[in-house]
Design a protein around this motif. Structure first.
Motif, PDB file in Angstrom:
ATOM      1  N   MET A 127       1.679   8.791  -2.595  1.00 16.17           N
ATOM      2  CA  MET A 127       2.133   7.896  -3.652  1.00 16.17           C
ATOM      3  C   MET A 127       1.691   8.374  -5.036  1.00 16.17           C
ATOM      4  O   MET A 127       1.887   7.659  -6.027  1.00 16.17           O
ATOM      5  N   SER A 128       1.100   9.551  -5.110  1.00 17.02           N
ATOM      6  CA  SER A 128       0.557  10.020  -6.379  1.00 17.02           C
ATOM      7  C   SER A 128       1.618  10.128  -7.469  1.00 17.02           C
ATOM      8  O   SER A 128       1.321   9.994  -8.658  1.00 17.02           O
ATOM      9  N   SER A 129       2.864  10.366  -7.060  1.00 16.43           N
ATOM     10  CA  SER A 129       3.934  10.547  -8.044  1.00 16.43           C
ATOM     11  C   SER A 129       4.282   9.258  -8.783  1.00 16.43           C
ATOM     12  O   SER A 129       4.857   9.295  -9.869  1.00 16.43           O
ATOM     13  N   ILE A 130       3.938   8.090  -8.195  1.00 13.26           N
ATOM     14  CA  ILE A 130       4.277   6.816  -8.850  1.00 13.26           C
ATOM     15  C   ILE A 130       3.040   6.030  -9.258  1.00 13.26           C
ATOM     16  O   ILE A 130       3.154   4.898  -9.707  1.00 13.26           O
ATOM     17  N   VAL A 131       1.856   6.635  -9.101  1.00 13.25           N
ATOM     18  CA  VAL A 131       0.610   5.967  -9.485  1.00 13.25           C
ATOM     19  C   VAL A 131       0.069   6.638 -10.739  1.00 13.25           C
ATOM     20  O   VAL A 131      -0.140   7.850 -10.774  1.00 13.25           O
ATOM     21  N   SER A 132      -0.150   5.838 -11.797  1.00 12.85           N
ATOM     22  CA  SER A 132      -0.638   6.404 -13.053  1.00 12.85           C
ATOM     23  C   SER A 132      -2.104   6.807 -12.958  1.00 12.85           C
ATOM     24  O   SER A 132      -2.506   7.853 -13.460  1.00 12.85           O
ATOM     25  N   SER A 133      -2.920   5.965 -12.313  1.00 14.19           N
ATOM     26  CA  SER A 133      -4.342   6.281 -12.139  1.00 14.19           C
ATOM     27  C   SER A 133      -4.887   5.520 -10.941  1.00 14.19           C
ATOM     28  O   SER A 133      -4.417   4.433 -10.615  1.00 14.19           O
ATOM     29  N   LEU A 134      -5.882   6.129 -10.295  1.00 12.25           N
ATOM     30  CA  LEU A 134      -6.517   5.526  -9.135  1.00 12.25           C
ATOM     31  C   LEU A 134      -7.996   5.302  -9.423  1.00 12.25           C
ATOM     32  O   LEU A 134      -8.572   5.967 -10.289  1.00 12.25           O
ATOM     33  N   PRO A 135      -8.633   4.368  -8.690  1.00 12.46           N
ATOM     34  CA  PRO A 135     -10.082   4.228  -8.814  1.00 12.46           C
ATOM     35  C   PRO A 135     -10.761   5.565  -8.542  1.00 12.46           C
ATOM     36  O   PRO A 135     -10.263   6.375  -7.752  1.00 12.46           O
ATOM     37  N   SER A 136     -11.889   5.802  -9.180  1.00 14.95           N
ATOM     38  CA  SER A 136     -12.554   7.096  -9.078  1.00 14.95           C
ATOM     39  C   SER A 136     -12.911   7.465  -7.646  1.00 14.95           C
ATOM     40  O   SER A 136     -12.957   8.639  -7.298  1.00 14.95           O
ATOM     41  N   GLN A 137     -13.155   6.450  -6.780  1.00 17.34           N
ATOM     42  CA  GLN A 137     -13.566   6.755  -5.411  1.00 17.34           C
ATOM     43  C   GLN A 137     -12.389   6.939  -4.449  1.00 17.34           C
ATOM     44  O   GLN A 137     -12.575   7.170  -3.261  1.00 17.34           O
ATOM     45  N   VAL A 138     -11.160   6.835  -4.951  1.00 16.46           N
ATOM     46  CA  VAL A 138      -9.969   6.965  -4.102  1.00 16.46           C
ATOM     47  C   VAL A 138      -9.280   8.302  -4.393  1.00 16.46           C
ATOM     48  O   VAL A 138      -8.985   8.628  -5.541  1.00 16.46           O
ATOM     49  N   SER A 139      -9.025   9.075  -3.346  1.00 20.13           N
ATOM     50  CA  SER A 139      -8.365  10.372  -3.527  1.00 20.13           C
ATOM     51  C   SER A 139      -6.995  10.446  -2.860  1.00 20.13           C
ATOM     52  O   SER A 139      -6.244  11.384  -3.106  1.00 20.13           O
ATOM     53  N   ARG A 140      -6.661   9.471  -2.002  1.00 21.91           N
ATOM     54  CA  ARG A 140      -5.358   9.519  -1.315  1.00 21.91           C
ATOM     55  C   ARG A 140      -4.806   8.100  -1.147  1.00 21.91           C
ATOM     56  O   ARG A 140      -5.511   7.173  -0.754  1.00 21.91           O
ATOM     57  N   LEU A 141      -3.519   7.955  -1.453  1.00 14.70           N
ATOM     58  CA  LEU A 141      -2.826   6.679  -1.271  1.00 14.70           C
ATOM     59  C   LEU A 141      -1.489   6.971  -0.603  1.00 14.70           C
ATOM     60  O   LEU A 141      -0.711   7.792  -1.083  1.00 14.70           O
ATOM     61  N   ALA A 142      -1.238   6.304   0.530  1.00 16.49           N
ATOM     62  CA  ALA A 142       0.028   6.466   1.245  1.00 16.49           C
ATOM     63  C   ALA A 142       0.526   5.089   1.661  1.00 16.49           C
ATOM     64  O   ALA A 142      -0.251   4.121   1.730  1.00 16.49           O
ATOM     65  N   TYR A 143       1.818   5.007   1.968  1.00 13.68           N
ATOM     66  CA  TYR A 143       2.412   3.694   2.243  1.00 13.68           C
ATOM     67  C   TYR A 143       3.586   3.866   3.208  1.00 13.68           C
ATOM     68  O   TYR A 143       4.442   4.735   3.019  1.00 13.68           O
ATOM     69  N   PHE A 144       3.580   3.027   4.243  1.00 12.64           N
ATOM     70  CA  PHE A 144       4.670   3.022   5.221  1.00 12.64           C
ATOM     71  C   PHE A 144       5.036   1.560   5.495  1.00 12.64           C
ATOM     72  O   PHE A 144       4.143   0.714   5.640  1.00 12.64           O
ATOM     73  N   ALA A 145       6.330   1.260   5.575  1.00 12.25           N
ATOM     74  CA  ALA A 145       6.723  -0.136   5.744  1.00 12.25           C
ATOM     75  C   ALA A 145       8.055  -0.260   6.465  1.00 12.25           C
ATOM     76  O   ALA A 145       8.938   0.596   6.331  1.00 12.25           O
ATOM     77  N   VAL A 146       8.181  -1.352   7.206  1.00 13.93           N
ATOM     78  CA  VAL A 146       9.451  -1.696   7.843  1.00 13.93           C
ATOM     79  C   VAL A 146       9.762  -3.154   7.531  1.00 13.93           C
ATOM     80  O   VAL A 146       8.868  -4.012   7.541  1.00 13.93           O
ATOM     81  N   PHE A 147      11.023  -3.416   7.199  1.00 12.97           N
ATOM     82  CA  PHE A 147      11.477  -4.748   6.836  1.00 12.97           C
ATOM     83  C   PHE A 147      12.675  -5.113   7.705  1.00 12.97           C
ATOM     84  O   PHE A 147      13.626  -4.334   7.808  1.00 12.97           O
ATOM     85  N   ASP A 148      12.633  -6.276   8.324  1.00  6.63           N
ATOM     86  CA  ASP A 148      13.704  -6.728   9.223  1.00  6.63           C
ATOM     87  C   ASP A 148      14.397  -7.923   8.583  1.00  6.63           C
ATOM     88  O   ASP A 148      13.849  -9.026   8.536  1.00  6.63           O
ATOM     89  N   GLY A 149      15.596  -7.682   8.068  1.00  5.38           N
ATOM     90  CA  GLY A 149      16.318  -8.738   7.377  1.00  5.38           C
ATOM     91  C   GLY A 149      17.033  -9.685   8.324  1.00  5.38           C
ATOM     92  O   GLY A 149      17.361  -9.345   9.461  1.00  5.38           O
ATOM     93  N   HIS A 150      17.267 -10.903   7.844  1.00 12.89           N
ATOM     94  CA  HIS A 150      18.082 -11.876   8.584  1.00 12.89           C
ATOM     95  C   HIS A 150      18.893 -12.679   7.563  1.00 12.89           C
ATOM     96  O   HIS A 150      18.470 -12.870   6.431  1.00 12.89           O
ATOM     97  N   GLY A 151      20.082 -13.076   7.969  1.00  8.91           N
ATOM     98  CA  GLY A 151      20.972 -13.766   7.039  1.00  8.91           C
ATOM     99  C   GLY A 151      21.599 -12.823   6.030  1.00  8.91           C
ATOM    100  O   GLY A 151      22.176 -13.255   5.029  1.00  8.91           O
TER     101      GLY A 151
END
Length: 350
Positions: free
Chosen positions: A83-107
């Motif tokens: 996610m580094s490409s969309i994060v302007s800055s991270l806390p000093s103790q964080v070196s990696r941020l990743a994200y995975f998600a699934v969404f199940d729509g209804h209606g």
């Protein structure tokens, strides 16, 4: 209710039993060891920093989506291993941020697509920045605020349409901060972790399935009570006899009946014992139990005689994980699931 439950530590044997120590004993023991713990925490922190320098878990995500017998694909998903490409800055103790998600729509598919397009961007704006203390607490607040904001933003857009949109969506999101998983979920999509554990009898390791999410439907006592206190009813296991889930993004017409967008949150420290994570909508779990899904994937990963097609640039290991993900989704359809099926398989390698 503690919305931020930890999963068992990697070194623990999973027995399903809760500790029996009384609160008084716990407090007494804490006071007794406070000074020692303070020193231990400093040592552990230094050791943890050394581990990070040696390299974090390598994560690789694969996705398979099947429309099933539905006229429309109402699932949506997001894979962001970096996610580094969309994060302007991270806390000093964080070196990696990743994200995975699934969404199940209804209606309809509008709520799931909106969540897939916007939730992680909202999360980034609310994620802690700079030098911070108590990062866990701030991440918890970030996730809760992100889900609330995403729900409010979609409902605002939905109500402005003519006629108003009535779509809703589940959400199961895994945020990876260095080597810690933070899982936030609404509704009946799920996330499970495959972990190797030592047997209680000291025998060879076995793979166990750990739930990373909590299902929300109106048949669960706490969910039903909240709905009834809000003036809603539960008939045939559904809110007002219609909606199958008790928490969701969207579903504006049910928000006054106790349907909420507050996710359950869980945290899990990754270790060398961990094999993979499965995120999937309920289409998979209508025909697979979590344990069966994990076993199905393991059988493909561990059977070297299984022929798999290697895509350009893929290693043998990656090809097997990709094949396991695709075949799991296809097998759900073959077993008779008429619903949309979306499966995300995240491999873990140290």
């Amino acid at each position: 209710m503690d919305l931020f439950g930890d999963l068992p530590e990697p070194t623990q044997v999973v027995t399903g039993k809760e500790p029996t120590q009384s609160p008084e004993e716990s407090r007494g023991e804490k006071r007794k060891h406070d000074e020692g713990l303070e020193k231990e925490v400093t040592v552990e922190k230094n050791e943890e920093e050394k581990k990070v320098c040696k390299g974090q878990a390598r994560l690789k995500a694969y996705v398979a989506a099947r429309r099933g017998e539905r006229e429309e694909m109402q699932d949506a998903h997001v894979l962001l291993p970096d996610m580094s490409s969309i994060v302007s800055s991270l806390p000093s103790q964080v070196s990696r941020l990743a994200y995975f998600a699934v969404f199940d729509g209804h209606g309809g598919a509008r709520a799931s697509r909106f969540a897939a397009d916007h939730l992680h961007h909202t999360l980034v704006t609310k994620f802690p920045k700079g030098d911070v203390e108590n990062l866990d607490k701030l991440i918890k607040k970030c996730l809760l605020d992100t889900f609330r904001q995403t729900d409010e933003d979609f409902l605002k857009k939905a109500s402005s349409q003519k006629p108003a949109w009535k779509d809703g969506s589940t959400a199961t999101c895994v945020l990876v901060v260095d080597d810690v998983l933070y899982v936030a979920n609404l509704g009946d999509s799920r996330a499970v972790l495959c972990r190797s554990e030592h047997r209680e009898d000291g025998g060879e390791k076995k793979c166990v399935t750990l739930a990373l999410s909590k299902e929300h439907n109106p048949t669960i006592y706490e969910e039903r009570m909240r709905i009834q206190r809000s003036g809603g009813t539960v008939r045939d296991g559904r809110v007002l006899g219609v909606l199958e889930v008790s928490r969701s993004i969207g579903d504006g017409q049910y928000k006054r009946c106790g349907v909420i967008s507050t996710p359950d949150l869980r945290r899990c420290q990754l270790s060398a014992s961990d094999r993979f994570v499965i995120l999937a909508c309920d289409g998979l779990f209508k025909v697979f139990s979590p344990e069966e899904a994990v076993k199905y994937v393991l059988n493909i990963l561990e059977d070297t005689s299984v022929a798999v097609e290697k895509k350009e640039g893929q290693t043998e290991r990656e090809a097997h994980h990709d094949a396991a993900c695709q075949r799991l989704a296809s097998e759900a359809v073959r077993r008779g699931c008429a619903d949309n099926v979306t499966v995300i398989l995240v491999s873990i390698e140290f």
